[in-house]
Design a protein around this motif. Structure first.
Motif, PDB file in Angstrom:
ATOM      1  N   ALA A   2      35.909 -76.589   4.502  1.00 13.15           N
ATOM      2  CA  ALA A   2      35.033 -75.413   4.387  1.00 13.15           C
ATOM      3  C   ALA A   2      33.622 -75.735   3.937  1.00 13.15           C
ATOM      4  O   ALA A   2      32.889 -74.835   3.514  1.00 13.15           O
ATOM      5  N   GLY A   3      33.242 -76.974   4.023  1.00 14.76           N
ATOM      6  CA  GLY A   3      31.852 -77.304   3.799  1.00 14.76           C
ATOM      7  C   GLY A   3      31.019 -76.838   4.980  1.00 14.76           C
ATOM      8  O   GLY A   3      31.504 -76.817   6.120  1.00 14.76           O
ATOM      9  N   THR A   4      29.779 -76.443   4.716  1.00 18.92           N
ATOM     10  CA  THR A   4      28.924 -75.964   5.802  1.00 18.92           C
ATOM     11  C   THR A   4      27.578 -76.678   5.795  1.00 18.92           C
ATOM     12  O   THR A   4      27.094 -77.145   4.758  1.00 18.92           O
ATOM     13  N   LEU A   5      26.993 -76.730   6.952  1.00 16.74           N
ATOM     14  CA  LEU A   5      25.638 -77.231   7.126  1.00 16.74           C
ATOM     15  C   LEU A   5      24.946 -76.277   8.079  1.00 16.74           C
ATOM     16  O   LEU A   5      25.457 -76.011   9.169  1.00 16.74           O
ATOM     17  N   TRP A   6      23.788 -75.787   7.673  1.00 13.52           N
ATOM     18  CA  TRP A   6      23.077 -74.787   8.451  1.00 13.52           C
ATOM     19  C   TRP A   6      21.772 -75.339   9.004  1.00 13.52           C
ATOM     20  O   TRP A   6      21.090 -76.146   8.365  1.00 13.52           O
ATOM     21  N   ALA A   7      21.413 -74.833  10.169  1.00 15.03           N
ATOM     22  CA  ALA A   7      20.092 -75.115  10.703  1.00 15.03           C
ATOM     23  C   ALA A   7      19.078 -74.265   9.944  1.00 15.03           C
ATOM     24  O   ALA A   7      19.336 -73.102   9.616  1.00 15.03           O
ATOM     25  N   ASP A   8      17.913 -74.836   9.704  1.00 15.32           N
ATOM     26  CA  ASP A   8      16.879 -74.112   8.966  1.00 15.32           C
ATOM     27  C   ASP A   8      16.453 -72.834   9.678  1.00 15.32           C
ATOM     28  O   ASP A   8      16.061 -71.858   9.038  1.00 15.32           O
ATOM     29  N   SER A   9      16.556 -72.833  10.988  1.00 15.94           N
ATOM     30  CA  SER A   9      16.069 -71.687  11.766  1.00 15.94           C
ATOM     31  C   SER A   9      16.867 -70.410  11.513  1.00 15.94           C
ATOM     32  O   SER A   9      16.366 -69.314  11.787  1.00 15.94           O
ATOM     33  N   VAL A  10      18.084 -70.533  11.017  1.00 17.33           N
ATOM     34  CA  VAL A  10      18.920 -69.346  10.808  1.00 17.33           C
ATOM     35  C   VAL A  10      19.364 -69.195   9.360  1.00 17.33           C
ATOM     36  O   VAL A  10      19.993 -68.184   9.011  1.00 17.33           O
ATOM     37  N   LYS A  11      19.053 -70.156   8.535  1.00 18.35           N
ATOM     38  CA  LYS A  11      19.517 -70.124   7.155  1.00 18.35           C
ATOM     39  C   LYS A  11      19.037 -68.857   6.459  1.00 18.35           C
ATOM     40  O   LYS A  11      17.868 -68.494   6.550  1.00 18.35           O
ATOM     41  N   GLY A  12      19.956 -68.193   5.773  1.00 17.08           N
ATOM     42  CA  GLY A  12      19.612 -66.968   5.066  1.00 17.08           C
ATOM     43  C   GLY A  12      19.748 -65.712   5.899  1.00 17.08           C
ATOM     44  O   GLY A  12      19.763 -64.599   5.362  1.00 17.08           O
ATOM     45  N   LEU A  56      37.001 -67.624  14.068  1.00 22.61           N
ATOM     46  CA  LEU A  56      35.755 -67.972  13.390  1.00 22.61           C
ATOM     47  C   LEU A  56      34.719 -66.916  13.746  1.00 22.61           C
ATOM     48  O   LEU A  56      34.645 -66.484  14.900  1.00 22.61           O
ATOM     49  N   TYR A  57      33.931 -66.515  12.758  1.00 22.83           N
ATOM     50  CA  TYR A  57      32.920 -65.492  12.980  1.00 22.83           C
ATOM     51  C   TYR A  57      31.535 -66.037  12.652  1.00 22.83           C
ATOM     52  O   TYR A  57      31.373 -66.869  11.758  1.00 22.83           O
ATOM     53  N   LEU A  58      30.563 -65.519  13.361  1.00 26.20           N
ATOM     54  CA  LEU A  58      29.163 -65.774  13.043  1.00 26.20           C
ATOM     55  C   LEU A  58      28.485 -64.418  12.924  1.00 26.20           C
ATOM     56  O   LEU A  58      28.306 -63.714  13.916  1.00 26.20           O
ATOM     57  N   GLN A  59      28.158 -64.041  11.698  1.00 24.32           N
ATOM     58  CA  GLN A  59      27.441 -62.795  11.444  1.00 24.32           C
ATOM     59  C   GLN A  59      25.948 -63.086  11.511  1.00 24.32           C
ATOM     60  O   GLN A  59      25.450 -63.928  10.748  1.00 24.32           O
ATOM     61  N   MET A  60      25.276 -62.390  12.397  1.00 19.41           N
ATOM     62  CA  MET A  60      23.854 -62.639  12.613  1.00 19.41           C
ATOM     63  C   MET A  60      23.072 -61.392  12.221  1.00 19.41           C
ATOM     64  O   MET A  60      23.228 -60.336  12.851  1.00 19.41           O
ATOM     65  N   ASN A  61      22.265 -61.519  11.201  1.00 18.51           N
ATOM     66  CA  ASN A  61      21.446 -60.407  10.717  1.00 18.51           C
ATOM     67  C   ASN A  61      19.967 -60.730  10.916  1.00 18.51           C
ATOM     68  O   ASN A  61      19.588 -61.884  11.122  1.00 18.51           O
ATOM     69  N   SER A  62      19.148 -59.698  10.821  1.00 16.39           N
ATOM     70  CA  SER A  62      17.691 -59.870  10.954  1.00 16.39           C
ATOM     71  C   SER A  62      17.354 -60.679  12.193  1.00 16.39           C
ATOM     72  O   SER A  62      16.566 -61.627  12.144  1.00 16.39           O
ATOM     73  N   LEU A  63      17.950 -60.297  13.296  1.00 15.64           N
ATOM     74  CA  LEU A  63      17.762 -61.063  14.526  1.00 15.64           C
ATOM     75  C   LEU A  63      16.322 -61.003  15.005  1.00 15.64           C
ATOM     76  O   LEU A  63      15.625 -59.986  14.856  1.00 15.64           O
ATOM     77  N   LYS A  64      15.896 -62.117  15.575  1.00 13.37           N
ATOM     78  CA  LYS A  64      14.552 -62.247  16.095  1.00 13.37           C
ATOM     79  C   LYS A  64      14.619 -62.509  17.593  1.00 13.37           C
ATOM     80  O   LYS A  64      15.646 -62.960  18.121  1.00 13.37           O
ATOM     81  N   VAL A  65      13.507 -62.285  18.265  1.00 12.25           N
ATOM     82  CA  VAL A  65      13.448 -62.563  19.700  1.00 12.25           C
ATOM     83  C   VAL A  65      13.792 -64.024  19.972  1.00 12.25           C
ATOM     84  O   VAL A  65      14.470 -64.344  20.954  1.00 12.25           O
ATOM     85  N   ASP A  66      13.377 -64.899  19.082  1.00 13.68           N
ATOM     86  CA  ASP A  66      13.652 -66.336  19.241  1.00 13.68           C
ATOM     87  C   ASP A  66      15.127 -66.687  19.120  1.00 13.68           C
ATOM     88  O   ASP A  66      15.522 -67.816  19.425  1.00 13.68           O
ATOM     89  N   ASP A  67      15.940 -65.751  18.670  1.00 14.94           N
ATOM     90  CA  ASP A  67      17.383 -65.996  18.601  1.00 14.94           C
ATOM     91  C   ASP A  67      18.071 -65.776  19.943  1.00 14.94           C
ATOM     92  O   ASP A  67      19.270 -66.041  20.083  1.00 14.94           O
TER      93      ASP A  67
END
Length: 124
Positions: free
Chosen positions: A55-65, A77-88
């Protein structure tokens, strides 16, 4: 090949949220490291997050937070994506690999199993 099936993609306005799901048949979270990648047209595949068997994780800076990862039972497995940007905007892929399950890597060449992808489109 190990079936990985993603779902949950769609179209959303900037600032909105989506939750992607990945069901892994034959690969439990204790036996595989799993990751989310994305690829926009004309760009290289980008690793977003990896979750290891421990359960260790490593995130890309572009989506961190903005994005979070979670899992339930032993196969979804889920990926919750908030504050989405056009670049996503991209095709999002789930990936898994049973080797070196402790390894936090976002290199796509280190994953042998891939889903078919689910499209995420973010508009202004």
């Amino acid at each position: 090949p190990l079936p990985l099936v993603e779902s949950g993609g769609g179209s959303v306005q900037s600032g909105g949220s989506l939750r992607l799901s990945c069901v892994a048949s034959g690969c439990t979270f204790s036996s595989c490291r799993m990751a989310w990648f994305r690829q926009a047209p004309g760009k290289e595949r980008e690793g977003i997050v990896v979750i290891t068997a421990s359960a260790g994780t490593l995130w890309a800076d572009s989506v961190k937070g903005r994005f979070t990862i979670s899992r339930d039972n032993d196969k979804t497995l889920y990926l919750q994506m908030n504050s989405l940007k056009v670049d996503d905007t991209a095709m999002y892929y789930c990936a898994a690999d049973p080797r070196n399950t402790w390894w936090s890597t976002l290199r796509p060449e280190e994953y042998v199993y891939w889903g078919q992808g689910t499209q995420v489109t973010v508009s202004t």
